[in-house]
Design a protein around this motif. Structure first.
Motif, PDB file in Angstrom:
ATOM      1  N   LYS A 239       0.815  -1.212   0.000  1.00  0.00           N
ATOM      2  CA  LYS A 239       0.000   0.000   0.000  1.00  0.00           C
ATOM      3  C   LYS A 239       0.853   1.269   0.000  1.00  0.00           C
TER       4      LYS A 239
ATOM      5  N   VAL B  43      -1.106  -5.549   8.072  1.00  0.00           N
ATOM      6  CA  VAL B  43      -1.539  -6.551   7.112  1.00  0.00           C
ATOM      7  C   VAL B  43      -3.056  -6.542   7.100  1.00  0.00           C
ATOM      8  N   ASN B  44      -3.629  -6.146   5.963  1.00  0.00           N
ATOM      9  CA  ASN B  44      -5.087  -5.959   5.909  1.00  0.00           C
ATOM     10  C   ASN B  44      -5.566  -5.092   7.068  1.00  0.00           C
ATOM     11  N   ASN B  45      -4.815  -4.012   7.313  1.00  0.00           N
ATOM     12  CA  ASN B  45      -5.145  -3.015   8.345  1.00  0.00           C
ATOM     13  C   ASN B  45      -5.047  -3.551   9.769  1.00  0.00           C
ATOM     14  N   THR B  46      -4.309  -4.639   9.959  1.00  0.00           N
ATOM     15  CA  THR B  46      -4.067  -5.175  11.300  1.00  0.00           C
ATOM     16  C   THR B  46      -2.575  -5.112  11.604  1.00  0.00           C
TER      17      THR B  46
ATOM     18  N   ARG C   6      -2.649 -10.613   0.469  1.00  0.00           N
ATOM     19  CA  ARG C   6      -2.831  -9.591   1.491  1.00  0.00           C
ATOM     20  C   ARG C   6      -2.402  -8.215   0.976  1.00  0.00           C
ATOM     21  N   ASP C   7      -2.978  -7.175   1.606  1.00  0.00           N
ATOM     22  CA  ASP C   7      -2.476  -5.814   1.481  1.00  0.00           C
ATOM     23  C   ASP C   7      -1.503  -5.575   2.629  1.00  0.00           C
TER      24      ASP C   7
ATOM     25  N   ARG D 129     -13.506  -3.465   8.191  1.00  0.00           N
ATOM     26  CA  ARG D 129     -12.135  -3.970   8.145  1.00  0.00           C
ATOM     27  C   ARG D 129     -11.339  -3.393   6.982  1.00  0.00           C
ATOM     28  N   ASN D 130     -12.016  -2.948   5.942  1.00  0.00           N
ATOM     29  CA  ASN D 130     -11.306  -2.444   4.767  1.00  0.00           C
ATOM     30  C   ASN D 130     -11.003  -0.950   4.849  1.00  0.00           C
TER      31      ASN D 130
END
Length: 586
Positions: free
Chosen positions: A35, A71-74, A86-87, A543-544
């Motif tokens: 990202k 990772v995926n906003n975590t 994954r992002d 979550r996104n």
């Protein structure tokens, strides 16, 4: 059997090369989107975030060293391995999550150094102070000396120079409890016993074991910016500057803030609480109601003391106090505190007259703006402070003055005929985030003022080495209040929080040490009560979205507390300002 083997075709190098190609082709490849630059690359299953970063590093050209990732906003540590698409967003120590990873890791190195040099000693990492972290250190024998601090510094540097790796172990909570029981870590045992978790992580640094509720950097060599000073009877761990993490945060003396925390510690001793495990055990034994009552009584006792001091200064012969200024950061409970103080001043025989600096906001169209174009409501120029000071001077001279009222719906300051006049027994109370800013009252002699700073200085840590930032306490309060009022969703409140914190650093904290007294509005059992409100609200953050990372972190730590109903929180409690049900009118 030999004949069968003899008839097998001979495997050539070409065959081996083809086999390797087929094996690589058969291996599932992950699609990882970075990202930071919005580029996607392929990686084998099980690739670590550190390996992913090394692949992207040259083209990213990060300004400061990377210490963690989302990772995926975590939030995750760089040793985290990926098994699905994954992002990924890489973070340095400027971002909140990255900064916490850095400080958390540095705290472990400090702890290991003290244990290596002073076996059996106790280290308590208590709270932020002087833009670092105050640590209470108890040697097994004797008191802390300057030579001790110098030796601890040397050992920290040795660990960093050796680039000692941090190792994470995932175990059943029962196994983790056994590990910490053997080492005499009662604080961690109580936390894990009451956490309700099936599995728990713990970390090792050489032969030293500790527990942290968030990820660490891969190894001690990442921690190049740090400092350690002797402070009062303990230590001050110095950490990187939030804006420029390649340098130490500037030292800011905070003697009054230190005393405020010392008072908190004395309250903890009275209530026999110091960490989440203590709170949970008390709740499990049916003492929640008693904890609420004692916490409220301690706060009321402090408010009474403040009111009596104002009364004493009001009646002194020279320079009697006529103006009380109350400030504090967002969600510290200023409004309710102001009302409770007014009640106690009435009990002293004084007649309090109060209003907020908010009523002197400039019209919305004249409000300063942030670089992104949003209104900067926390800027001092948002307040027409010259008009406010003129009204204060006239009121203190005995004049009747018409006071404006700000209409937050229309964004206009209105004159509705509201007039105030001070009497012989009147004391004027001004509440607002800029109340201690000298610009508001520069023409009024300081001897005529009594200045109060209020904040929610979190009273409870998770354990001896996992403190809860005071800003987390206030953020949870604000999320709940905004949601209950229908003003903002949790996602919107979290999105605004960074700007709120930056404004506090600029407009509030520089003046806190000028206060005559500081008041801690946090309750020992507060997180247990906030959990009953916050969990479902935090779960609403998609979550996104970028805000999910903060919602996830808040959910993770607040779940360490056994939930407690707010039904026994008094209607006059500061907490009612946030969870609802206050008997005061706002």
């Amino acid at each position: 059997m030999k004949a069968m083997l003899k008839n097998q075709p001979k495997i050539t190098q070409k065959d081996l090369d083809v086999t390797e190609i087929l094996r690589n082709f058969a291996t599932d490849m992950l699609q990882i989107r970075c990202k930071n630059n919005n580029i996607t690359k392929s990686f084998p299953e099980g690739t670590s975030l550190l390996d992913v970063y090394q692949e992207f590093a040259e083209e990213l050209n990060m300004q400061y060293p990377v210490v963690s990732a989302k990772v995926n906003n975590t939030p995750e540590g760089l040793k985290f391995r990926l098994y699905q698409n994954r992002d990924v967003e890489f973070l340095d120590a400027r971002e909140g999550s990255g900064h916490r990873v850095y400080v958390r890791s540095l705290s472990f190195v400090l702890y290991k150094a003290t244990q290596d040099l002073f076996p059996g000693s106790k280290l308590f990492i208590e709270h932020s102070l002087c833009r670092g972290y105050y640590c209470n250190f108890k040697k097994s024998n004797g008191t802390l000396t300057d030579d001790d601090v110098a030796h601890i510094r040397e050992r920290i540097q040795e660990i960093i120079d050796a680039d000692m790796p941090f190792r994470r172990t995932e175990a059943t909570t029962e196994e983790a409890i056994r590990v910490f029981t053997e080492r005499g870590f009662s604080d961690k045992v109580k936390l894990l016993e009451t956490s309700g978790q099936i599995y728990s992580d713990y970390y090792s640094l050489g032969d030293t074991v500790d527990y942290y509720y968030g990820p660490l950097v891969p190894s001690a060599g990442y921690l190049q910016v740090w400092g350690l000073e002797r402070y009062e009877e303990g230590l001050l761990l110095r950490v990187p500057d939030w804006n420029v993490p390649t340098r130490l945060a500037e030292w800011v003396e905070q003697p009054k803030t230190f005393e405020m925390f010392a008072e908190k510690t004395r309250w903890d001793i009275i209530m026999r609480l110091s960490n989440a495990g203590d709170v949970n055990r008390a709740v499990m034994r049916g003492h929640a109601s008693e904890l609420i009552q004692v916490s409220e009584a301690l706060q009321e006792k402090k408010i009474v003391q403040i009111a009596e001091e104002i009364d004493r200064r009001f009646h002194r012969e020279e320079n009697p106090v006529r103006l009380v200024l109350i400030t504090g950061p967002s969600s510290s409970g200023k409004t309710t505190f102001c009302k409770r103080l007014s009640v106690q001043l009435l009990a002293c025989g004084l007649r309090p007259v109060s209003f907020s600096t908010d009523d002197y906001f400039v019209n919305r169209t004249d409000t300063p703006k942030l670089p992104n174009g949003d209104y900067d409501f926390d800027n001092i120029e948002t307040v027409e402070y010259a008009l406010l000071e003129d009204h204060l001077l006239r009121l203190m001279q005995g004049e009747r003055v018409e006071i404006p009222e700000y209409n937050f719906v229309t964004g206009q300051r209105e004159w509705n005929g509201k007039k105030l006049k001070l009497h012989a027994d009147s004391v004027l109370i001004i509440e607002g985030i800029h109340a201690l800013n000298p610009l508001l009252t520069k023409k009024i002699d300081d001897s005529l003022k009594y200045k109060i700073y209020i904040s929610a200085l979190t009273s409870i840590s998770l354990d001896d080495h996992n403190w809860i930032p005071t800003r987390d306490n206030r953020l949870l309060r604000r999320i709940i209040r905004d949601y209950n009022k229908g003003a903002y969703t949790a996602q919107q409140t979290i999105a605004q929080w960074k700007n709120v914190c930056q404004a506090e650093d600029q407009w509030i904290f520089p003046f806190q040490e000028t206060a005559d007294v500081m008041f801690n509005s946090a309750l020992n059992i507060e997180f247990a009560v906030l959990r009953t409100h916050a969990e479902i609200i935090l779960a609403s953050v998609p979550r996104n979205t970028p805000e999910y990372a903060e919602a996830h972190r808040l959910q993770k730590f607040i779940r360490f507390f056994i939930p407690v109903s707010d039904k026994e929180i008094p209607p006059t409690s500061i907490m009612r300002e946030f969870v609802g049900g206050s008997s005061f009118k706002y």
